[in-house]
Design a protein around this motif. Structure first.
Motif, PDB file in Angstrom:
ATOM      1  N   GLU A 120       0.841  -1.197   0.000  1.00 51.97           N
ATOM      2  CA  GLU A 120       0.000   0.000   0.000  1.00 51.97           C
ATOM      3  C   GLU A 120       0.876   1.247   0.000  1.00 51.97           C
ATOM      4  O   GLU A 120       1.920   1.284   0.653  1.00 51.97           O
ATOM      5  N   SER A 121       0.424   2.265  -0.709  1.00 54.54           N
ATOM      6  CA  SER A 121       1.133   3.553  -0.668  1.00 54.54           C
ATOM      7  C   SER A 121       0.205   4.591  -0.046  1.00 54.54           C
ATOM      8  O   SER A 121      -1.007   4.568  -0.256  1.00 54.54           O
ATOM      9  N   HIS A 122       0.789   5.470   0.756  1.00 53.46           N
ATOM     10  CA  HIS A 122       0.051   6.539   1.432  1.00 53.46           C
ATOM     11  C   HIS A 122       0.770   7.852   1.180  1.00 53.46           C
ATOM     12  O   HIS A 122       2.009   7.917   1.251  1.00 53.46           O
ATOM     13  N   TYR A 123      -0.002   8.893   0.946  1.00 53.78           N
ATOM     14  CA  TYR A 123       0.580  10.212   0.742  1.00 53.78           C
ATOM     15  C   TYR A 123       0.798  10.863   2.104  1.00 53.78           C
ATOM     16  O   TYR A 123      -0.139  11.239   2.793  1.00 53.78           O
ATOM     17  N   GLU A 124       2.054  10.933   2.519  1.00 50.89           N
ATOM     18  CA  GLU A 124       2.440  11.547   3.791  1.00 50.89           C
ATOM     19  C   GLU A 124       3.706  12.357   3.573  1.00 50.89           C
ATOM     20  O   GLU A 124       4.817  11.922   3.917  1.00 50.89           O
ATOM     21  N   PRO A 125       3.594  13.558   3.027  1.00 50.47           N
ATOM     22  CA  PRO A 125       4.800  14.332   2.700  1.00 50.47           C
ATOM     23  C   PRO A 125       5.619  14.726   3.930  1.00 50.47           C
ATOM     24  O   PRO A 125       6.828  14.961   3.828  1.00 50.47           O
ATOM     25  N   GLY A 126       5.016  14.759   5.115  1.00 48.97           N
ATOM     26  CA  GLY A 126       5.744  15.120   6.329  1.00 48.97           C
ATOM     27  C   GLY A 126       6.504  13.969   6.959  1.00 48.97           C
ATOM     28  O   GLY A 126       7.292  14.161   7.892  1.00 48.97           O
ATOM     29  N   ASN A 127       6.291  12.769   6.489  1.00 50.71           N
ATOM     30  CA  ASN A 127       6.948  11.593   7.055  1.00 50.71           C
ATOM     31  C   ASN A 127       8.406  11.555   6.602  1.00 50.71           C
ATOM     32  O   ASN A 127       8.700  11.716   5.424  1.00 50.71           O
ATOM     33  N   PRO A 128       9.335  11.357   7.532  1.00 50.26           N
ATOM     34  CA  PRO A 128      10.759  11.306   7.144  1.00 50.26           C
ATOM     35  C   PRO A 128      11.089  10.152   6.191  1.00 50.26           C
ATOM     36  O   PRO A 128      12.094  10.199   5.490  1.00 50.26           O
TER      37      PRO A 128
END
Length: 142
Positions: A83-91
């Motif tokens: 699965e892919s998730h859009y989390e631009p703040g995740n390191p």
């Protein structure tokens, strides 16, 4: 089949189910892990088992089985997509801002855990019943 071979057979089943339980625990422990690419994301492990039937030299497989049970053939990785998730703040996010989770299905793993646990218990019961039969047979002579 001698009564002692029953212990070998049940013991190999218990060892297989123990490996299966350890694999399920590993999969569940990594169910929520994330990675920066789909190639490095955790993929659920699946064990491959096969029956073991080694016969004594010159004996038929149905009459004098020397070793009967189950053994592990190998470990494979699940081919389910990650699965892919859009989390631009995740390191761990890639350049596009996506993180990739594992392909572990916790419900399937819990079902697998219950099945392995019950199979293990059944093998323990086989060993206990065999032990009781051996004790009763010994007591017949006294």
């Amino acid at each position: 089949m001698s009564l002692m071979k029953i212990f070998d057979t049940a013991g190999s089943g218990m060892a297989a189910e123990s490996l299966r339980l350890n694999t399920v625990a590993s999969n569940l422990a990594n169910a929520n892990s994330v990675s920066s690419s789909p190639d490095t994301a955790y993929k659920a492990k699946e064990l491959l088992f096969a029956p073991l039937l080694e016969t004594q030299a010159g004996a038929s497989a149905t009459t004098n089985a020397a070793n009967v049970g189950v053994h592990m053939e190998g470990v494979t990785e699940s081919q389910q997509p990650v699965e892919s998730h859009y989390e631009p703040g995740n390191p761990m996010a890639d350049a596009s801002g996506y993180v990739y989770g594992s392909n572990v299905n916790p419900v399937d793993e819990l079902v697998n855990m219950i099945s392995a646990s019950r199979s293990y218990q059944n093998n323990v019961e086989v060993m206990n019943t065999t032990k009781q039969l051996m004790i009763k047979t010994i007591n017949l002579g006294s």
